[in-house]
Design a protein around this motif. Structure first.
Motif, mmCIF file in Angstrom:
data_model
loop_
_atom_site.group_PDB
_atom_site.id
_atom_site.type_symbol
_atom_site.label_atom_id
_atom_site.label_comp_id
_atom_site.label_asym_id
_atom_site.label_seq_id
_atom_site.Cartn_x
_atom_site.Cartn_y
_atom_site.Cartn_z
ATOM 1 N N GLU A 17 -22.761 -3.408 -14.232
ATOM 2 C CA GLU A 17 -21.760 -4.300 -13.629
ATOM 3 C C GLU A 17 -22.145 -4.639 -12.193
ATOM 4 N N LYS A 18 -21.887 -5.889 -11.818
ATOM 5 C CA LYS A 18 -22.162 -6.305 -10.443
ATOM 6 C C LYS A 18 -21.244 -5.549 -9.478
ATOM 7 N N LEU A 19 -19.955 -5.483 -9.810
ATOM 8 C CA LEU A 19 -18.967 -4.723 -9.036
ATOM 9 C C LEU A 19 -18.202 -3.825 -9.999
ATOM 10 N N PHE A 20 -18.155 -2.537 -9.688
ATOM 11 C CA PHE A 20 -17.533 -1.574 -10.586
ATOM 12 C C PHE A 20 -16.728 -0.555 -9.787
ATOM 13 N N LEU A 21 -15.443 -0.454 -10.108
ATOM 14 C CA LEU A 21 -14.535 0.482 -9.433
ATOM 15 C C LEU A 21 -14.206 1.632 -10.374
ATOM 16 N N ILE A 22 -14.313 2.848 -9.853
ATOM 17 C CA ILE A 22 -13.910 4.039 -10.593
ATOM 18 C C ILE A 22 -12.685 4.618 -9.892
ATOM 19 N N TYR A 23 -11.611 4.816 -10.659
ATOM 20 C CA TYR A 23 -10.387 5.448 -10.155
ATOM 21 C C TYR A 23 -10.327 6.844 -10.769
ATOM 22 N N LEU A 24 -10.454 7.872 -9.939
ATOM 23 C CA LEU A 24 -10.460 9.244 -10.410
ATOM 24 C C LEU A 24 -9.134 9.915 -10.089
ATOM 25 N N SER A 25 -8.568 10.595 -11.080
ATOM 26 C CA SER A 25 -7.279 11.250 -10.882
ATOM 27 C C SER A 25 -7.179 12.496 -11.747
ATOM 28 N N GLN A 26 -6.076 13.219 -11.566
ATOM 29 C CA GLN A 26 -5.755 14.368 -12.394
ATOM 30 C C GLN A 26 -4.302 14.242 -12.835
ATOM 31 N N PRO A 27 -3.975 14.750 -14.017
ATOM 32 C CA PRO A 27 -2.624 14.566 -14.562
ATOM 33 C C PRO A 27 -1.499 15.115 -13.688
ATOM 34 N N GLU A 28 -1.717 16.214 -12.982
ATOM 35 C CA GLU A 28 -0.643 16.815 -12.189
ATOM 36 C C GLU A 28 -0.501 16.214 -10.793
ATOM 37 N N CYS A 29 -1.274 15.202 -10.483
ATOM 38 C CA CYS A 29 -1.274 14.582 -9.152
ATOM 39 C C CYS A 29 -0.245 13.447 -9.090
ATOM 40 N N VAL A 92 -3.051 0.510 0.360
ATOM 41 C CA VAL A 92 -3.327 -0.623 -0.519
ATOM 42 C C VAL A 92 -3.774 -1.843 0.281
ATOM 43 N N GLU A 93 -3.185 -2.066 1.464
ATOM 44 C CA GLU A 93 -3.574 -3.211 2.288
ATOM 45 C C GLU A 93 -5.034 -3.085 2.724
ATOM 46 N N GLU A 94 -5.425 -1.878 3.107
ATOM 47 C CA GLU A 94 -6.812 -1.643 3.517
ATOM 48 C C GLU A 94 -7.753 -1.795 2.322
ATOM 49 N N LEU A 95 -7.312 -1.338 1.173
ATOM 50 C CA LEU A 95 -8.104 -1.477 -0.047
ATOM 51 C C LEU A 95 -8.324 -2.951 -0.371
ATOM 52 N N GLU A 96 -7.276 -3.751 -0.268
ATOM 53 C CA GLU A 96 -7.389 -5.192 -0.530
ATOM 54 C C GLU A 96 -8.361 -5.842 0.450
ATOM 55 N N HIS A 97 -8.266 -5.469 1.710
ATOM 56 C CA HIS A 97 -9.165 -6.013 2.732
ATOM 57 C C HIS A 97 -10.627 -5.666 2.394
ATOM 58 N N ASN A 98 -10.866 -4.409 2.029
ATOM 59 C CA ASN A 98 -12.229 -3.983 1.678
ATOM 60 C C ASN A 98 -12.740 -4.712 0.441
ATOM 61 N N PHE A 99 -11.894 -4.839 -0.585
ATOM 62 C CA PHE A 99 -12.289 -5.577 -1.786
ATOM 63 C C PHE A 99 -12.676 -7.005 -1.427
ATOM 64 N N SER A 100 -11.864 -7.660 -0.605
ATOM 65 C CA SER A 100 -12.130 -9.052 -0.211
ATOM 66 C C SER A 100 -13.483 -9.182 0.480
ATOM 67 N N LYS A 101 -13.749 -8.288 1.431
ATOM 68 C CA LYS A 101 -15.021 -8.335 2.164
ATOM 69 C C LYS A 101 -16.203 -8.129 1.228
ATOM 70 N N ILE A 102 -16.104 -7.149 0.355
ATOM 71 C CA ILE A 102 -17.225 -6.823 -0.528
ATOM 72 C C ILE A 102 -17.464 -7.932 -1.543
ATOM 73 N N VAL A 103 -16.395 -8.457 -2.118
ATOM 74 C CA VAL A 103 -16.533 -9.560 -3.089
ATOM 75 C C VAL A 103 -17.167 -10.766 -2.413
ATOM 76 N N LYS A 104 -16.726 -11.073 -1.204
ATOM 77 C CA LYS A 104 -17.299 -12.208 -0.477
ATOM 78 C C LYS A 104 -18.790 -12.002 -0.210
ATOM 79 N N LEU A 105 -19.162 -10.795 0.211
ATOM 80 C CA LEU A 105 -20.578 -10.507 0.488
ATOM 81 C C LEU A 105 -21.424 -10.631 -0.779
ATOM 82 N N ILE A 106 -20.913 -10.136 -1.879
ATOM 83 C CA ILE A 106 -21.671 -10.162 -3.134
ATOM 84 C C ILE A 106 -21.799 -11.591 -3.660
ATOM 85 N N ASN A 107 -20.749 -12.392 -3.479
ATOM 86 C CA ASN A 107 -20.757 -13.753 -4.025
ATOM 87 C C ASN A 107 -21.469 -14.764 -3.139
#
Length: 108
Positions: A17-29, A92-107
């Protein structure tokens, strides 16, 4: 967000994948459960980011492979390289900002 079945599946998507996000969690979290729908909603704005959810109890070797010491953890890979890592207290706001920057750089 699709659930990962194995470490091999994650490795394949990191490579393919060009861009791939992994969300790692545990059930009790409780933070993991609260953040997941927010991340899924945010990803609707970024269809170019392929994503997978990892239950670290189901695939415990992910902790060692990705050096995860706390959850939730989000890892974004661009063209096979880790370009973003956020864990524990994710804004979440910081995450959105980072996603925007990275997507723009890749595209560009």
């Amino acid at each position: 967000m699709k659930r990962a079945e194995s470490l091999e599946e994650l490795e394949r998507h990191i490579k393919d994948e060009k861009l791939f996000l992994i969300y790692l969690s545990q059930p009790e979290c409780s933070v993991c459960h609260a953040l997941l729908p927010k991340v899924e909603s945010l990803l609707e704005k970024f269809p170019e980011i392929y994503s997978m959810h990892v239950d670290m109890l189901e695939i415990p070797e992910t902790a060692g492979r990705f050096s995860i010491f706390t959850v939730p953890a989000l890892l974004l890979f661009a063209e096979g390289k880790e370009v973003m890592r956020q864990a524990r207290f994710v804004r979440v706001e910081e995450l959105e900002h980072n996603f925007s920057k990275i997507v723009k750089l890749i595209n560009d």
